[in-house]
Design a protein around this motif. Structure first.
Motif, PDB file in Angstrom:
ATOM      1  N   ASN A   4      28.364   5.540  42.913  1.00  9.63           N
ATOM      2  CA  ASN A   4      29.523   6.327  43.348  1.00  9.63           C
ATOM      3  C   ASN A   4      28.806   7.664  43.905  1.00  9.63           C
ATOM      4  O   ASN A   4      28.039   8.101  43.278  1.00  9.63           O
ATOM      5  CB  ASN A   4      30.457   6.474  42.466  1.00  9.63           C
ATOM      6  CG  ASN A   4      31.112   5.201  41.943  1.00  9.63           C
ATOM      7  OD1 ASN A   4      31.620   4.644  42.983  1.00  9.63           O
ATOM      8  ND2 ASN A   4      31.240   5.065  40.705  1.00  9.63           N
ATOM      9  N   GLY A   5      29.274   8.288  45.077  1.00  9.31           N
ATOM     10  CA  GLY A   5      28.940   9.391  45.378  1.00  9.31           C
ATOM     11  C   GLY A   5      27.771   9.468  46.038  1.00  9.31           C
ATOM     12  O   GLY A   5      26.420   9.242  45.598  1.00  9.31           O
TER      13      GLY A   5
ATOM     14  N   ASN B 293      26.460  13.435  49.001  1.00 11.21           N
ATOM     15  CA  ASN B 293      27.202  14.549  48.564  1.00 11.21           C
ATOM     16  C   ASN B 293      28.768  14.028  48.741  1.00 11.21           C
ATOM     17  O   ASN B 293      29.649  15.155  48.538  1.00 11.21           O
ATOM     18  CB  ASN B 293      26.875  15.798  49.049  1.00 11.21           C
ATOM     19  CG  ASN B 293      25.490  16.220  48.553  1.00 11.21           C
ATOM     20  OD1 ASN B 293      25.060  16.011  47.484  1.00 11.21           O
ATOM     21  ND2 ASN B 293      24.931  16.809  49.505  1.00 11.21           N
TER      22      ASN B 293
ATOM     23  N   GLN C  82      31.998  12.488  47.162  1.00 12.84           N
ATOM     24  CA  GLN C  82      32.108  11.876  45.998  1.00 12.84           C
ATOM     25  C   GLN C  82      33.010  10.677  46.141  1.00 12.84           C
ATOM     26  O   GLN C  82      33.375   9.871  45.258  1.00 12.84           O
ATOM     27  CB  GLN C  82      32.835  12.936  45.056  1.00 12.84           C
ATOM     28  CG  GLN C  82      32.121  13.933  44.762  1.00 12.84           C
ATOM     29  CD  GLN C  82      30.698  13.589  43.817  1.00 12.84           C
ATOM     30  OE1 GLN C  82      30.811  12.759  42.975  1.00 12.84           O
ATOM     31  NE2 GLN C  82      29.359  14.169  44.451  1.00 12.84           N
TER      32      GLN C  82
END
Length: 452
Positions: free
Chosen positions: A145-146, A149, A151
Motif C-alpha cells: 500500500n502506498g 507517495n 497512499q
C-alpha cells in the motif's frame, strides 16, 4: 500506470519479497505443493538421497549395502545386488506454509523413481533408471500500500514457477578386490523451467481488481550429461560386527540451456492484450557445483545396520546464463547435510511370526538451505521412519517387497527480518510430511530349469 523495469524485475527482486505474502495471500501451487524455496537455482534439488529404503533411514545409505533394494545413491553398492531387481516408488506430500501472519495447506503426489538392477557377473553389476533431478513449483503474491507517495495506490507483485529436470541414468559397479568396490554413473539430464514475474497497480480511480497486469516470463530448456563416481570398502571389526566406508562424488556439470523471454500484458480478466518477444533460442549454460558425500555404517550381516552420512555442495559456485544464483539472480551459499539412521529386522527367517520378517527403519537429518536472508542460516530438519513388508509368497527364485517411507520435517522459519534500509520482511516456514510407497521385485534370471 508507471513503467515497469523488466530487466530489474527479471533478476533483482529478493526471495524475501517472494516469501513475504500479505495475510491470506500465500498462493496456490502444484507439483511440490507450492514451495517458495524452489525458486532458488534450478529448483529443489534431489541431493542424491536414494530411494524408499534410504528415505526411511533419514536419507542415509552411502555406505549401507543391501541385497533386496536397489541402492543407486552410491553406484558402487550395486555390486551387492544378488538378484535382478526392479524397483519403483510413488511419492506424496502434504505441506503447510506459514509466515508470522498467515498460512496455507497444500498436497501433491507423483511418480518418484523407477530403476532396474542386474547382477552381470560375480564381480560386476549394473542398473538403469529414471529419477528427479530438481523440481520447481511456487506461486506467491504480495500487495504493498502506498506507491510513489500515493497512499491510495496499491502495488501487487506476483511470482510463479513450475517445471523441473529429470535424469535417466546408467550405473555400473565392479569389485576390484575382495572388500573394495568402485562404481560409476552417467546420466542424461533434461527438462524445462518456466517462470513469471508480474505487477499491476491500483489507484483511487482504477481499483487493483480492474487493473491490467504486466508480465515478464522466461522458459529455459536444459539438456546435458552428468557423471557420478562411488567407492565402497567393507571390513570386519570382529566375527559378529562389520564396518562399511563409502564415498560418492557427483562431478561439477555445465548443463546446456536454451532460453526464451517475453513481455506480456493481460487485462483484469487474464485475457492477453499484447506480447513482445525479448529473446528466442538464447543459448547458455547452468554450472551445477560438485556434490561430495561420505558415509560409514556398521552391521552384523544379518538383521541390523547403523549408518551415518554427511555431504557438502558448493552452491556459491552456481551460475546460470552467467548470473550468480541463476535465473532468480539470488546469490546462493554452500550447503551441508548430516544424517543418521538404521534398520532392524527381528528375525529375517522367521516362519511363524510375519512381523519378525518386517524391516523397521528410522533416521534423523539436518541440512542447510542455500539461501541466507540477512546472513541468517535456514535449516531443514526432519525425522524419518519406514518399513519393508515382504510378501508371504517369497521363494528362493523370486520375492516381492512393499516398502513405506515417511519423513516429517520443517525448513525455514517465520522470523521477521529488519533489512539495511530499515524495512522488514517475513520468512516462510514449510512444515511437511512426505510419504513414499515403493515396490521391489527380485528374481533370479538366466537360471536353467530342469524338467524331471
Amino acid at each position: 500506470m508507471s513503467q515497469l523495469n523488466f530487466a530489474g524485475l527479471a533478476g533483482g527482486f529478493s526471495l524475501l519479497g517472494l516469501l513475504a505474502a500479505t495475510p491470506g495471500a500465500l498462493g496456490q501451487g502444484q507439483g511440490l505443493g507450492n514451495s517458495p524455496y524452489s525458486r532458488l537455482g534450478l529448483g529443489d534439488a534431489s541431493q542424491n538421497l536414494g530411494g524408499v529404503r534410504q528415505m526411511g533411514m533419514g536419507g542415509t545409505g552411502v555406505a549401507a549395502p543391501n541385497g533386496t533394494n536397489v541402492n543407486e545413491l552410491n553406484p558402487a553398492l550395486l555390486y551387492y545386488t544378488n538378484r535382478t531387481t526392479f524397483e519403483a516408488g510413488y511419492t506424496g506430500q502434504f505441506k503447510t506454509l506459514r509466515n508470522n501472519v498467515s498460512s496455507q495447506r497444500t498436497g501433491t503426489g507423483t511418480l518418484g523413481y523407477i530403476t532396474l538392477a542386474v547382477p552381470i557377473s560375480r564381480s560386476w553389476a549394473g542398473a538403469i533408471g529414471l529419477k528427479p533431478y530438481s523440481t520447481v513449483d511456487y506461486e506467491s503474491k504480495t500487495v504493498d500500500n502506498g506507491v510513489d507517495n500515493d497512499q491510495n495506490a496499491q502495488l501487487e507483485r506476483q511470482y510463479r514457477g513450475d517445471g523441473g529436470l529429470a535424469e535417466a541414468y546408467m550405473s555400473h559397479a565392479v569389485r576390484l578386490r575382495k572388500n573394495l568396490v568402485v562404481g560409476v554413473s552417467a546420466a542424461y539430464v533434461f527438462g524445462s523451467i518456466n517462470q513469471q514475474a508480474s505487477t499491476r497497480v491500483g489507484t483511487a480511480t482504477l481499483p487493483l481488481a480492474l487493473a491490467s497486469r504486466s508480465i515478464y516470463e522466461q522458459q529455459v530448456r536444459y539438456t546435458d550429461f552428468t557423471f557420478r563416481s562411488g567407492v565402497h570398502y567393507r571390513g570386519k571389526l570382529n566375527d559378529k560386527l562389520n564396518y562399511n566406508v563409502g564415498g560418492v562424488y557427483s562431478f561439477q556439470s555445465k548443463l546446456n540451456g536454451n532460453r526464451s523471454t517475453n513481455i506480456l500484458r493481460e487485462d483484469a480478466s487474464g485475457a492477453l492484450i499484447n506480447a513482445n518477444a525479448l529473446s528466442s533460442g538464447e543459448k547458455g549454460k547452468a554450472q551445477v557445483p560438485a556434490l561430495s558425500q561420505v558415509g560409514i555404517s556398521f552391521d552384523n550381516n544379518r538383521n541390523w545396520s547403523l549408518n551415518l552420512d554427511g555431504s557438502l555442495q558448493q552452491w556459491s559456485r552456481f551460475k546460470s546464463f552467467g548470473q550468480e544464483g541463476g535465473l532468480s539472480n539470488i546469490a546462493l551459499s554452500d550447503t551441508y547435510r548430516g544424517s543418521v539412521g538404521g534398520e532392524y529386522t527381528p528375525d529375517p527367517t522367521s516362519v511363524d511370526n510375519y512381523f519378525k520378517r518386517v524391516a523397521y527403519r528410522v533416521g534423523l537429518s539436518v541440512a542447510q538451505l542455500p539461501y541466507r536472508p540477512g546472513g541468517n542460516v535456514l535449516l531443514d530438519r526432519a525425522v524419518s521412519w519406514g518399513f519393508a513388508l515382504p510378501l508371504p509368497s517369497a521363494s528362493a527364485l523370486d520375492a516381492t517387497t512393499v516398502s513405506l517411507g515417511f519423513t516429517y520435517g520443517r525448513r525455514g522459519n517465520t522470523d521477521v527480518l529488519r533489512l539495511a534500509d530499515n524495512t522488514t520482511e517475513r520468512n516462510v516456514q514449510e512444515s511437511y510430511i512426505r510419504m513414499q510407497l515403493g515396490v521391489t521385485l527380485n528374481n533370479r534370471w538366466f537360471i536353467k530349469r530342469r524338467i524331471e
